[in-house]
Design a protein around this motif. Sequence first.
Motif, PDB file in Angstrom:
ATOM      1  N   SER A 141      34.459 -90.348  96.412  1.00  0.00           N
ATOM      2  CA  SER A 141      34.036 -90.633  95.038  1.00  0.00           C
ATOM      3  C   SER A 141      35.266 -91.126  94.303  1.00  0.00           C
ATOM      4  CB  SER A 141      33.479 -89.392  94.348  1.00  0.00           C
ATOM      5  OG  SER A 141      32.996 -89.729  93.068  1.00  0.00           O
ATOM      6  N   TYR A 142      35.580 -92.404  94.521  1.00  0.00           N
ATOM      7  CA  TYR A 142      36.842 -92.950  94.032  1.00  0.00           C
ATOM      8  C   TYR A 142      36.907 -93.002  92.515  1.00  0.00           C
ATOM      9  CZ  TYR A 142      37.581 -94.685  98.803  1.00  0.00           C
ATOM     10  OH  TYR A 142      37.758 -94.799 100.141  1.00  0.00           O
ATOM     11  N   ARG A 143      36.141 -93.879  91.981  1.00  0.00           N
ATOM     12  CA  ARG A 143      36.299 -94.266  90.586  1.00  0.00           C
ATOM     13  C   ARG A 143      35.818 -93.196  89.620  1.00  0.00           C
ATOM     14  NH1 ARG A 143      32.853 -97.223  87.342  1.00  0.00           N
ATOM     15  NH2 ARG A 143      33.827 -98.447  85.675  1.00  0.00           N
ATOM     16  N   LEU A 144      34.679 -92.560  89.931  1.00  0.00           N
ATOM     17  CA  LEU A 144      34.073 -91.629  88.997  1.00  0.00           C
ATOM     18  C   LEU A 144      34.901 -90.375  88.793  1.00  0.00           C
ATOM     19  CD1 LEU A 144      31.582 -91.402  87.229  1.00  0.00           C
ATOM     20  CD2 LEU A 144      30.419 -90.226  89.111  1.00  0.00           C
ATOM     21  N   SER A 145      35.803 -90.074  89.720  1.00  0.00           N
ATOM     22  CA  SER A 145      36.643 -88.882  89.573  1.00  0.00           C
ATOM     23  C   SER A 145      37.778 -89.089  88.572  1.00  0.00           C
ATOM     24  CB  SER A 145      37.226 -88.481  90.930  1.00  0.00           C
ATOM     25  OG  SER A 145      38.091 -89.497  91.419  1.00  0.00           O
ATOM     26  N   GLN A 146      37.993 -90.313  88.146  1.00  0.00           N
ATOM     27  CA  GLN A 146      39.093 -90.591  87.220  1.00  0.00           C
ATOM     28  C   GLN A 146      38.655 -90.254  85.792  1.00  0.00           C
ATOM     29  OE1 GLN A 146      40.353 -94.655  87.805  1.00  0.00           O
ATOM     30  NE2 GLN A 146      40.140 -94.490  90.024  1.00  0.00           N
ATOM     31  N   ARG A 147      39.458 -89.500  85.115  1.00  0.00           N
ATOM     32  CA  ARG A 147      39.103 -89.078  83.763  1.00  0.00           C
ATOM     33  C   ARG A 147      38.983 -90.265  82.813  1.00  0.00           C
ATOM     34  NH1 ARG A 147      43.278 -83.904  83.251  1.00  0.00           N
ATOM     35  NH2 ARG A 147      42.108 -82.484  84.620  1.00  0.00           N
ATOM     36  N   GLU A 148      39.837 -91.273  83.020  1.00  0.00           N
ATOM     37  CA  GLU A 148      39.762 -92.443  82.143  1.00  0.00           C
ATOM     38  C   GLU A 148      38.410 -93.142  82.298  1.00  0.00           C
ATOM     39  OE1 GLU A 148      42.127 -91.786  84.278  1.00  0.00           O
ATOM     40  OE2 GLU A 148      43.932 -91.423  83.059  1.00  0.00           O
ATOM     41  N   VAL A 149      37.920 -93.190  83.529  1.00  0.00           N
ATOM     42  CA  VAL A 149      36.611 -93.807  83.764  1.00  0.00           C
ATOM     43  C   VAL A 149      35.522 -92.990  83.094  1.00  0.00           C
ATOM     44  CG1 VAL A 149      34.910 -94.376  85.550  1.00  0.00           C
ATOM     45  CG2 VAL A 149      37.333 -94.908  85.902  1.00  0.00           C
ATOM     46  N   GLN A 150      35.610 -91.673  83.195  1.00  0.00           N
ATOM     47  CA  GLN A 150      34.614 -90.810  82.570  1.00  0.00           C
ATOM     48  C   GLN A 150      34.590 -91.011  81.055  1.00  0.00           C
ATOM     49  OE1 GLN A 150      35.722 -86.904  83.963  1.00  0.00           O
ATOM     50  NE2 GLN A 150      35.139 -87.341  86.095  1.00  0.00           N
ATOM     51  N   ARG A 151      35.757 -91.106  80.462  1.00  0.00           N
ATOM     52  CA  ARG A 151      35.803 -91.348  79.013  1.00  0.00           C
ATOM     53  C   ARG A 151      35.211 -92.717  78.675  1.00  0.00           C
ATOM     54  NH1 ARG A 151      41.379 -91.436  77.706  1.00  0.00           N
ATOM     55  NH2 ARG A 151      41.214 -93.557  78.517  1.00  0.00           N
ATOM     56  N   ASP A 152      35.516 -93.716  79.495  1.00  0.00           N
ATOM     57  CA  ASP A 152      34.963 -95.048  79.240  1.00  0.00           C
ATOM     58  C   ASP A 152      33.440 -95.054  79.342  1.00  0.00           C
ATOM     59  OD1 ASP A 152      37.437 -96.120  78.772  1.00  0.00           O
ATOM     60  OD2 ASP A 152      37.684 -96.961  80.779  1.00  0.00           O
ATOM     61  N   LEU A 153      32.894 -94.277  80.272  1.00  0.00           N
ATOM     62  CA  LEU A 153      31.436 -94.189  80.391  1.00  0.00           C
ATOM     63  C   LEU A 153      30.825 -93.628  79.111  1.00  0.00           C
ATOM     64  CD1 LEU A 153      30.979 -92.880  84.053  1.00  0.00           C
ATOM     65  CD2 LEU A 153      30.625 -95.202  83.213  1.00  0.00           C
ATOM     66  N   LEU A 154      31.448 -92.584  78.573  1.00  0.00           N
ATOM     67  CA  LEU A 154      30.972 -92.023  77.308  1.00  0.00           C
ATOM     68  C   LEU A 154      31.068 -93.047  76.190  1.00  0.00           C
ATOM     69  CD1 LEU A 154      32.292 -88.355  76.920  1.00  0.00           C
ATOM     70  CD2 LEU A 154      29.957 -89.130  77.344  1.00  0.00           C
ATOM     71  N   ASP A 155      32.190 -93.746  76.133  1.00  0.00           N
ATOM     72  CA  ASP A 155      32.393 -94.722  75.057  1.00  0.00           C
ATOM     73  C   ASP A 155      31.408 -95.881  75.169  1.00  0.00           C
ATOM     74  OD1 ASP A 155      34.393 -93.097  74.204  1.00  0.00           O
ATOM     75  OD2 ASP A 155      36.044 -94.443  74.721  1.00  0.00           O
ATOM     76  N   ASP A 156      31.199 -96.351  76.382  1.00  0.00           N
ATOM     77  CA  ASP A 156      30.212 -97.417  76.573  1.00  0.00           C
ATOM     78  C   ASP A 156      28.825 -96.947  76.149  1.00  0.00           C
ATOM     79  OD1 ASP A 156      32.123 -99.130  77.576  1.00  0.00           O
ATOM     80  OD2 ASP A 156      31.646 -98.746  79.677  1.00  0.00           O
ATOM     81  N   GLU A 421      30.724 -71.028  86.558  1.00  0.00           N
ATOM     82  CA  GLU A 421      31.561 -71.702  85.576  1.00  0.00           C
ATOM     83  C   GLU A 421      31.561 -73.209  85.846  1.00  0.00           C
ATOM     84  OE1 GLU A 421      33.296 -70.640  82.883  1.00  0.00           O
ATOM     85  OE2 GLU A 421      32.330 -68.693  83.167  1.00  0.00           O
ATOM     86  N   PRO A 422      31.507 -74.012  84.789  1.00  0.00           N
ATOM     87  CA  PRO A 422      31.590 -75.467  85.000  1.00  0.00           C
ATOM     88  C   PRO A 422      32.890 -75.831  85.705  1.00  0.00           C
ATOM     89  CG  PRO A 422      30.921 -74.953  82.747  1.00  0.00           C
ATOM     90  CD  PRO A 422      31.363 -73.659  83.363  1.00  0.00           C
ATOM     91  N   ALA A 423      32.824 -76.782  86.614  1.00  0.00           N
ATOM     92  CA  ALA A 423      34.003 -77.206  87.372  1.00  0.00           C
ATOM     93  C   ALA A 423      33.845 -78.671  87.718  1.00  0.00           C
ATOM     94  CB  ALA A 423      34.150 -76.356  88.639  1.00  0.00           C
ATOM     95  N   PRO A 424      34.942 -79.342  88.067  1.00  0.00           N
ATOM     96  CA  PRO A 424      34.858 -80.750  88.470  1.00  0.00           C
ATOM     97  C   PRO A 424      33.892 -80.941  89.630  1.00  0.00           C
ATOM     98  CG  PRO A 424      37.140 -80.143  88.089  1.00  0.00           C
ATOM     99  CD  PRO A 424      36.348 -78.867  88.018  1.00  0.00           C
ATOM    100  N   LEU A 425      33.332 -82.138  89.702  1.00  0.00           N
ATOM    101  CA  LEU A 425      32.275 -82.446  90.656  1.00  0.00           C
ATOM    102  C   LEU A 425      32.649 -82.075  92.087  1.00  0.00           C
ATOM    103  CD1 LEU A 425      29.583 -83.817  91.379  1.00  0.00           C
ATOM    104  CD2 LEU A 425      30.774 -86.015  91.325  1.00  0.00           C
ATOM    105  N   LYS A 426      33.830 -82.442  92.532  1.00  0.00           N
ATOM    106  CA  LYS A 426      34.208 -82.231  93.924  1.00  0.00           C
ATOM    107  C   LYS A 426      34.354 -80.761  94.276  1.00  0.00           C
ATOM    108  CE  LYS A 426      36.508 -86.610  94.898  1.00  0.00           C
ATOM    109  NZ  LYS A 426      37.746 -87.274  95.364  1.00  0.00           N
ATOM    110  N   GLN A 427      34.549 -79.906  93.264  1.00  0.00           N
ATOM    111  CA  GLN A 427      34.796 -78.495  93.530  1.00  0.00           C
ATOM    112  C   GLN A 427      33.519 -77.673  93.624  1.00  0.00           C
ATOM    113  OE1 GLN A 427      37.652 -76.852  90.793  1.00  0.00           O
ATOM    114  NE2 GLN A 427      39.029 -78.605  90.956  1.00  0.00           N
ATOM    115  N   VAL A 428      32.410 -78.194  93.126  1.00  0.00           N
ATOM    116  CA  VAL A 428      31.223 -77.339  93.019  1.00  0.00           C
ATOM    117  C   VAL A 428      30.022 -77.885  93.764  1.00  0.00           C
ATOM    118  CG1 VAL A 428      31.931 -76.459  90.771  1.00  0.00           C
ATOM    119  CG2 VAL A 428      30.460 -78.471  90.878  1.00  0.00           C
ATOM    120  N   ALA A 429      30.117 -79.095  94.305  1.00  0.00           N
ATOM    121  CA  ALA A 429      28.933 -79.700  94.905  1.00  0.00           C
ATOM    122  C   ALA A 429      29.197 -80.083  96.350  1.00  0.00           C
ATOM    123  CB  ALA A 429      28.520 -80.938  94.106  1.00  0.00           C
ATOM    124  N   SER A 430      28.132 -79.993  97.157  1.00  0.00           N
ATOM    125  CA  SER A 430      28.208 -80.482  98.528  1.00  0.00           C
ATOM    126  C   SER A 430      28.221 -82.002  98.508  1.00  0.00           C
ATOM    127  CB  SER A 430      27.003 -79.980  99.318  1.00  0.00           C
ATOM    128  OG  SER A 430      25.807 -80.556  98.790  1.00  0.00           O
TER     129      SER A 430
END
Length: 551
Positions: A141-156, A421-430
Motif C-alpha cells: 500500500s504505497y501511496r495511501l500510507s503517506q500522511r501527505e496523501v491522506q491530507r490531500d484526499l481530505l482537502d480534495d 484502539e484506532p491504529a494505522p491501516l497496516k497495523q490493524v488489518a489483514s
Amino acid sequence: MLNAWGLVMLKQLTVNNVGLVQHVDLSLTNGLTVLTGESGAGKSLLLAALGLVLGDRAQSAVLRDGADRAEVCAEFDLSRHPQLRAELRSLDLDDEDRCFIRRIVHREGRSRAFINDSPTTQAALQRFARALVEIHGQQESYRLSQREVQRDLLDDFGCKAADREAAREAYRRWRTAQSKLDALREQAQTQVDRRDLLAYQLEELDALELESNEFPQLETRFRRAAQAQELADAVDRAIAMLDEDPLSTAHAALRGARDDAPSLKAALDCLSGAQDLVEDARRELNSYRQELDVDPAQTAALETRLGQLHEIARKHRVAPEQLETHVESLREALEAIGSLSSNADATEAEATTARAAFEQAAKALRKQRKAAAKRFCAAVSEHIRQLGIADGTLTVRWFDHEGEHGYDGVEFLIVTNPGAEPAPLKQVASGGEQARISLAIAIVAAANTALPCLILDEADVGVGGITADTVGRLLRQLADHCQVLCITHAPQVAVLGHQHLRVFKDDQGTQLTPLLADTRREEIARMLAGAAVTQESRAYADSLLDAASGT
C-alpha cells in the motif's frame, strides 16, 4: 461508456524471465481489468514484476531458473498528467504523452533501470514511478500510507481550491520573508564585533583630522626642509653667477657698433631676450631662496606629523597616501552595517504581515478540513462495512504540522474490532482487509481526486455472496474515474470487469490470456464450481454475466 479520467493509464506490461514467467505481454485498457486464475498460477508474480518497474529492490531470486537476466517493461499514458510530463521534460526524458519504464535484473544481482530509454537510478525511479501506480493488497500500500496523501484526499474532498491555494501562497510569502529576516539578523549578529572595530578605527582616524591630499604635500615640504641648507647654497651660487651679468657686458659692447647687418641685429635681439630670461630666473631664484629659510621648529612639526601618518597607516595596513581613501571605505562599511538594522526592521514588518495572512488562511482551511473529515470518515466507514468489515471505522488523528497546507498533519486510523484502539491501516488489518479498506477510501476520494492507476490484490479475500458483489460493483464504480486492475478469486467481482485476463500455468510456465465470450464463461464457471465445471455452473455464470452486462 467509460468516462475515466485517472491521471495515469498502464497500457502495456511485458515480463520476461521473472519467477515462473518466461514471457508475458499484457495489453491493458481503461476501466476495470480483472485477473483470475487458480491459486499458484502466478498472479502474484505479475505484481512482483510491476514492483520492479516501480523501483522495488531487485534480487537475483526473482529470475526464472536458467535465465541470465529478467526484464520488465511498462508503458504508461501520461496525457492526463501534466505534472509528470513536466518533470520528464525537466530531465530531458519527455516522449510526448508516453512514459516507458524498463528494469533489467542480472543473475549476479546487478540491476539497471531506464525511463524512456535513458538510464536512471533506483532511487530516482522510485520517486517518479510511485506517482504512476498505487498498489493495495496483501503486502503493498504505497501511496495511501503517506500522511501527505491522506491530507490531500481530505482537502480534495471538502476544501475549496481557492482557499488551499491562498494558504500555499501565504505560507510561501511568509517563509520567504522570514528566511530573509533570519539571514539579515544572522548577518547583523556576525557584524557586531566588526561594527565596533570600524567605529573605533574611524574615531582614531578622525582624531587625526586628515586634510585632502595631506600626506604627499607634507612629504614634499619635509623633503625640502630637510635639504634646505644644501639647496640654499646652490641657489646662492647660481644667483652670484647671474649677478656677474656677462650678457649685459656683451650687449653693451655690441650696441655701439654701427652696422645694420641682419646677423648682428639678430644677435643683439637674442642677447636682449636672454637678458630678460636671466632677470626672470634671478627673481624666481630669490623668491625660492626666501622659502628656504625654514624654522627648525616647523621642520620638527612636519616630521612629527609624518611620523603619525606613517604609524597609523602601518596599523591599518595601508600605504600612507591611501589613508584618505581608507577612511572613506571604513565609513561606507559602517554605514552598510547600520543599514542592516533598518532592512531587518522593514523585513520583519513584511514577515509579520505575511504570517498574519498565512494564519488567517490556515484557520479557514482547518475549519473546512475538520468539517470535511467528518463527512469523509462517515462515507468511508459506511463503505468499509458494506465490504464485509462489520465494525470497520475510519477516523482521523490530527497533529501539528505547519506548512503550505496550513497547520494540520493528518493520519488515517482504522478500527476493525469493537473496543480496539484506532491504529494505522497496516497495523490493524489483514491483507484482504487492507485492500477493501483502501478500496473504500478510493471510492469516496475518486469523485474529487484524480487518482493514478490502482491495483488491488485480492480485495475479496474472505468474503463472498453479497459482499463480493458489493466489492465488484464498487470497483466498477471506481473504474469510472481511474484505471483499476484487480486480482480476484470471486466470480461476482470477475464478471464486472471491462477486461478479463486469465492467468494459468503450462509447460512453459505462467501464461496469461484475454478472455472473450465462451472462454470467459468457462472461467467464471470454474471459479464457481472449481475443477468440475457443470452445466449448472455454466448457467450460473451466464446469469452473473448477464446481470453484469447491465451495470
